[in-house]
Design a protein around this motif. Structure first.
Motif, PDB file in Angstrom:
ATOM      1  N   ALA A 103      17.151  -4.761 -15.812  1.00  0.00           N
ATOM      2  CA  ALA A 103      16.455  -4.740 -14.367  1.00  0.00           C
ATOM      3  C   ALA A 103      15.481  -3.603 -14.616  1.00  0.00           C
ATOM      4  CB  ALA A 103      17.408  -4.279 -13.237  1.00  0.00           C
ATOM      5  N   SER A 104      14.866  -3.478 -15.821  1.00  0.00           N
ATOM      6  CA  SER A 104      13.971  -2.379 -15.852  1.00  0.00           C
ATOM      7  C   SER A 104      12.400  -2.406 -15.401  1.00  0.00           C
ATOM      8  CB  SER A 104      14.033  -2.218 -17.462  1.00  0.00           C
ATOM      9  OG  SER A 104      13.166  -3.434 -18.017  1.00  0.00           O
ATOM     10  N   GLY A 105      12.371  -3.364 -14.733  1.00  0.00           N
ATOM     11  CA  GLY A 105      11.003  -3.677 -14.057  1.00  0.00           C
ATOM     12  C   GLY A 105      10.106  -4.184 -15.012  1.00  0.00           C
ATOM     13  N   ILE A 127       6.438  -2.755 -18.365  1.00  0.00           N
ATOM     14  CA  ILE A 127       6.487  -1.209 -18.491  1.00  0.00           C
ATOM     15  C   ILE A 127       6.436  -0.978 -20.085  1.00  0.00           C
ATOM     16  CG2 ILE A 127       7.667   0.963 -18.071  1.00  0.00           C
ATOM     17  CD1 ILE A 127       9.129  -0.157 -15.576  1.00  0.00           C
ATOM     18  N   ASP A 128       5.401  -0.559 -20.436  1.00  0.00           N
ATOM     19  CA  ASP A 128       5.488  -0.226 -22.004  1.00  0.00           C
ATOM     20  C   ASP A 128       5.149   1.569 -22.170  1.00  0.00           C
ATOM     21  OD1 ASP A 128       2.985   0.242 -21.890  1.00  0.00           O
ATOM     22  OD2 ASP A 128       2.677  -1.689 -22.757  1.00  0.00           O
ATOM     23  N   THR A 142       2.310   2.612 -19.824  1.00  0.00           N
ATOM     24  CA  THR A 142       2.431   2.544 -18.393  1.00  0.00           C
ATOM     25  C   THR A 142       2.173   3.905 -17.770  1.00  0.00           C
ATOM     26  OG1 THR A 142       3.694   0.594 -18.657  1.00  0.00           O
ATOM     27  CG2 THR A 142       3.386   1.262 -16.367  1.00  0.00           C
ATOM     28  N   ALA A 166       3.328   6.845 -14.960  1.00  0.00           N
ATOM     29  CA  ALA A 166       4.417   7.335 -14.480  1.00  0.00           C
ATOM     30  C   ALA A 166       4.582   6.591 -13.055  1.00  0.00           C
ATOM     31  CB  ALA A 166       4.562   8.677 -14.345  1.00  0.00           C
ATOM     32  N   LEU A 167       3.501   6.756 -12.165  1.00  0.00           N
ATOM     33  CA  LEU A 167       3.514   6.336 -10.732  1.00  0.00           C
ATOM     34  C   LEU A 167       3.819   4.705 -10.899  1.00  0.00           C
ATOM     35  CD1 LEU A 167       3.403   7.673  -8.102  1.00  0.00           C
ATOM     36  CD2 LEU A 167       1.077   6.840  -8.008  1.00  0.00           C
ATOM     37  N   ALA A 212       4.968   2.944 -13.357  1.00  0.00           N
ATOM     38  CA  ALA A 212       6.501   2.434 -13.746  1.00  0.00           C
ATOM     39  C   ALA A 212       7.528   2.872 -12.548  1.00  0.00           C
ATOM     40  CB  ALA A 212       6.578   3.526 -14.886  1.00  0.00           C
ATOM     41  N   SER A 213       7.320   3.878 -12.022  1.00  0.00           N
ATOM     42  CA  SER A 213       8.218   4.176 -10.794  1.00  0.00           C
ATOM     43  C   SER A 213       8.360   3.106  -9.913  1.00  0.00           C
ATOM     44  CB  SER A 213       7.892   5.516 -10.082  1.00  0.00           C
ATOM     45  OG  SER A 213       7.932   6.682 -11.162  1.00  0.00           O
ATOM     46  N   ARG A 224      10.333   0.161 -11.040  1.00  0.00           N
ATOM     47  CA  ARG A 224      11.652   0.484 -11.181  1.00  0.00           C
ATOM     48  C   ARG A 224      12.103   0.323  -9.727  1.00  0.00           C
ATOM     49  NH1 ARG A 224      12.138   4.288 -16.304  1.00  0.00           N
ATOM     50  NH2 ARG A 224      14.286   4.794 -15.363  1.00  0.00           N
ATOM     51  N   LEU A 225      11.795   1.180  -8.602  1.00  0.00           N
ATOM     52  CA  LEU A 225      12.178   1.413  -7.564  1.00  0.00           C
ATOM     53  C   LEU A 225      12.713   0.301  -6.837  1.00  0.00           C
ATOM     54  CD1 LEU A 225      10.069   4.416  -5.911  1.00  0.00           C
ATOM     55  CD2 LEU A 225      12.599   4.356  -6.324  1.00  0.00           C
ATOM     56  N   TRP A 273      14.465  -2.342  -7.664  1.00  0.00           N
ATOM     57  CA  TRP A 273      15.755  -2.534  -8.184  1.00  0.00           C
ATOM     58  C   TRP A 273      16.875  -1.478  -8.027  1.00  0.00           C
ATOM     59  CZ3 TRP A 273      18.080  -6.710  -9.596  1.00  0.00           C
ATOM     60  CH2 TRP A 273      17.183  -7.816 -10.340  1.00  0.00           C
ATOM     61  N   LEU A 274      16.211  -0.105  -7.899  1.00  0.00           N
ATOM     62  CA  LEU A 274      17.059   1.020  -7.787  1.00  0.00           C
ATOM     63  C   LEU A 274      17.477   1.152  -6.332  1.00  0.00           C
ATOM     64  CD1 LEU A 274      15.423   3.555 -10.278  1.00  0.00           C
ATOM     65  CD2 LEU A 274      17.617   2.584 -10.263  1.00  0.00           C
ATOM     66  N   ILE A 275      16.599   0.943  -5.395  1.00  0.00           N
ATOM     67  CA  ILE A 275      16.878   0.831  -3.804  1.00  0.00           C
ATOM     68  C   ILE A 275      17.681  -0.227  -3.427  1.00  0.00           C
ATOM     69  CG2 ILE A 275      15.986   0.712  -1.804  1.00  0.00           C
ATOM     70  CD1 ILE A 275      13.510   2.260  -2.670  1.00  0.00           C
TER      71      ILE A 275
END
Lengths: 454, 454
Positions: B267-269, B272-273, B276, B278-279, B281-282, B285-286, B288-290
């Motif tokens: 579930a890494s989004g 993303i390599d 990518t 930071a913003l 990538a975040s 990913r968010l 999934w995390l939420i």
């Protein structure tokens, strides 16, 4: 008619021919099929027909069939054929496949087979068997076509014709000098558009991309993938041409390596597929699970160290699974990015530093977002601002730590020469569990007087 | 000399030639290199040299270069070339790569480029662009060589010669009838060993393995892998030959699909390599995390439902992370086996039933082993036999349930047409968290009078 038949229809027809002992008709049918089809038919045939089917095939067809089958079925066929006929089949197999097959046998059995093979073939095979399995040497075949630079297109075509009848994998013609060193390469296409009396040295590429015989199989696959080659030559330190590796082997390597990465990321145990027996699968999975069981107990003992805090604010426990889970998840996400990236990137100091800082920023952004969110939720749910703050700040910190752990641990393992996919998802998850509990209960203990005061 | 130069040495030489405006020398050098090398040189060149480098290349070389580069660099080059020269380059690109490039542009831009291309090319490209990206149609090129069955080897070779000068991907010659239906295939090798006046129909394979234009790209890769093909023909419902897909594209598909499976499992989004931001990538990913944050809160509310039990036996909490973690881990292990197995197996009712029963036995074996182990540990650590029994029985049951959940959920998703890798590791982990807590505290509550009684 055969052209449009399904696999099942083919199988029915083959069984009919076997029962009626129509060898000629069967041969006509097989002429239109590929080795993969032979294997599908063999797998589909009831076992009682296996022996007769084999007697109807030519040694060349059995060689094609055997190359497509799993190791235990290969052995079964060799046993049915007997040593004499087996050796005829082996003479016709691709050298790389044969070496792989023999490598699985006992030393006595290997000697028995090698003894009845042609001397030249036997030597070829023995030299192939001396290379480690996951290297270029272990993948290559030494059945390739070479020529000298001062020969003509006509000579090259004649040589290709002679070889084409017993090797299917001829797409390039490699040019060597009198010390057997690789000096050039010519493709079929180059020969086709050249004049018949042109010299090879005028057509050939001088800068030949080759792989070293000790190169890792992943490097071989990467080279073939980058250059879109059909085959790549394998050389030793002195640039002497030893063999070739074809793209179909590279494709198999890529599939196998991807499966291995997924296995390791999920710590699912080696080589478990749909057909693995339950007991075998269990024994392969258990070592991981028992390791993780003990790591899980460490989490437990950390919690037991904070028993006093817990006794006073039981609500702290409600947020424990969420904090531990989230930290584990963000770690797995970072791990996946690193494991995938390492395959395609050169890892130097600059790459590592920029990656770690990127992940630090990622951790900060997702930490702030999720931290604020949970603070609000905890405040509304438990009607306790200090509890909200405790949970929110803890999540912020654990998400940053978890993200960094998921990045730094695999990079560190890679630096130490350990496959980073071994820092498997569950392992990172469990380590992050421990981090997150210590941070969470640590912060809660700091806030304790205020937590109970409300 | 060029033959043994490293990439860095090549780059220095290229810069020297550019500075000294030695176009001839540069051309001689490039003649010995591959498209991948062109791309490496372009990536390595300081930006100020890019423009001059491009003016030194022929349109054919730029076409080779552009096919090896990332999308944003491709656009940069097209901009530098201007519309006129770009269209010349596009005429020389492989149709499938060109279609991919154009697909990324705006509608206006596409029209602009298509307008200046040769009419025939423009129509070819437009027909390719109409197929969805991840299907056989989206992968294929319509630059292939066909012939009729009643023609001779001589005619075939002449045709190949004519085509070989502008296509590198010619390994098979496809035979079509007068309705353009695919009726046979002949390889280079077949032509080479045939007599020059042989008829094609006497040489050709009649049973041609082809893929349907709507077939998924994974199926295409699997076909090429199984049959060890260099290329596979693509047909429509009426068996009309529409294009071919080459093995290098299959290799790219396999790599891309493996990366996607790993992305989804963790579930890494998406996408993303290492490069990518930071913003970005975040934000990938968010979501999934939420989602997982809220699922984690469900665990919390389950625990809060057992507050009374917890209040009486705080030691229960110590084993909570271990039980939840182990259940998640065994689920992930099963998930990985299923996700990998689905790629290579035909999934029918029998396969599903035998797999589910296998995993049931696996769950039983690992459940008994780990359950007994933890019972012993809990008894020794907490000196409480009933607590040991509670933890041991809970782990036995949760491991069976977790193993089955990791098997059944992805199979169910697959049946519903959802990619089972989406039942990602963290998601299964979190769902298993919830299962395991309910089972653990449920059993503890049942044993409660005895637990506190001791």
């Amino acid at each position: 008619m055969i052209a449009n038949m399904t696999e099942d229809q083919l199988l029915v027809l083959v069984i009919k021919y076997i029962k009626e002992a129509k060898r000629g008709a069967l041969q006509q049918l097989l002429d239109e099929l590929h080795p993969y089809d032979f294997a599908q038919i063999y797998r589909g045939l009831p076992e009682k027909h296996h022996h007769k089917f084999l007697t109807f095939l030519t040694p060349g067809q059995i060689a094609d069939l055997i190359q497509e089958l799993e190791y235990d079925v290969q052995l079964e066929i060799l046993q049915q054929l007997g040593i004499e006929r087996s050796s005829k089949v082996m003479d016709l197999m691709d050298n790389d496949d044969l070496a792989d097959l023999l490598n699985e046998l006992s030393v006595d059995k290997i000697k028995e087979f090698l003894d009845v093979m042609k001397k030249e073939d036997s030597q070829n095979i023995q030299s192939l068997m001396s290379y480690p399995a996951e290297t270029a040497g272990g993948l290559m075949t030494n059945q390739f076509v070479w020529i000298h630079a001062d020969q003509t297109v006509r000579q090259a075509v004649d040589k290709l014709k002679a070889y084409a009848s017993f090797s299917e994998n001829i797409y390039y013609l490699y040019v060597i000098n009198h010390e057997k060193k690789l000096v050039g390469v010519v493709s079929y296409r180059d020969l086709l558009i050249a004049e018949i009396d042109d010299k090879i040295e005028d057509l050939m590429f001088n800068r030949v991309v080759a792989v070293h015989v000790d190169a890792d199989q992943e490097e071989v696959a990467r080279t073939i993938e980058r250059y879109d080659f059909i085959a790549v030559p394998v050389v030793n330190d002195d640039n002497v041409l030893l063999g070739i590796i074809t793209v179909d082997d590279a494709l198999d390597v890529v599939i196998r390596e991807a499966n291995e990465d997924i296995e390791k990321l999920s710590a699912s145990g080696k080589d478990i597929d749909f057909n693995t027996k339950a007991l075998t699968a269990s024994f392969r999975r258990l070592p991981w699970l028992i390791l993780l069981l003990f790591i899980g107990l460490v989490s437990g003992s950390i919690i037991s160290g904070f028993e006093e805090t817990l006794d006073q604010v039981v609500a702290l426990i409600f947020f424990m699974p969420m904090i531990a889970g989230m930290t584990g998840n963000t770690g797995t996400q970072s791990l996946a990015v690193v494991v995938r990236g390492i395959i395609s990137h050169h890892i130097d100091r600059r790459t590592v530093i920029s990656l770690v800082f990127r992940e630090l920023r990622v951790g900060l952004i997702i930490g702030l977002t999720c931290g604020l969110l949970i603070m609000l939720i905890a405040f509304v749910w438990q009607d306790n601002l200090i509890l909200g703050l405790t949970v929110g700040i803890s999540l912020l910190i654990t998400l940053i730590v978890g993200t960094l752990a998921g990045t730094v641990i695999p990079l560190l393992l890679y630096r130490l020469g350990v496959d980073p996919a071994v820092a498997s998802g569950p392992l990172i998850t469990t380590i992050n569990d421990i981090f997150s509990l210590m941070i969470y209960f640590g912060i809660a203990t700091m806030f304790l007087s205020r937590l109970t005061g409300l």
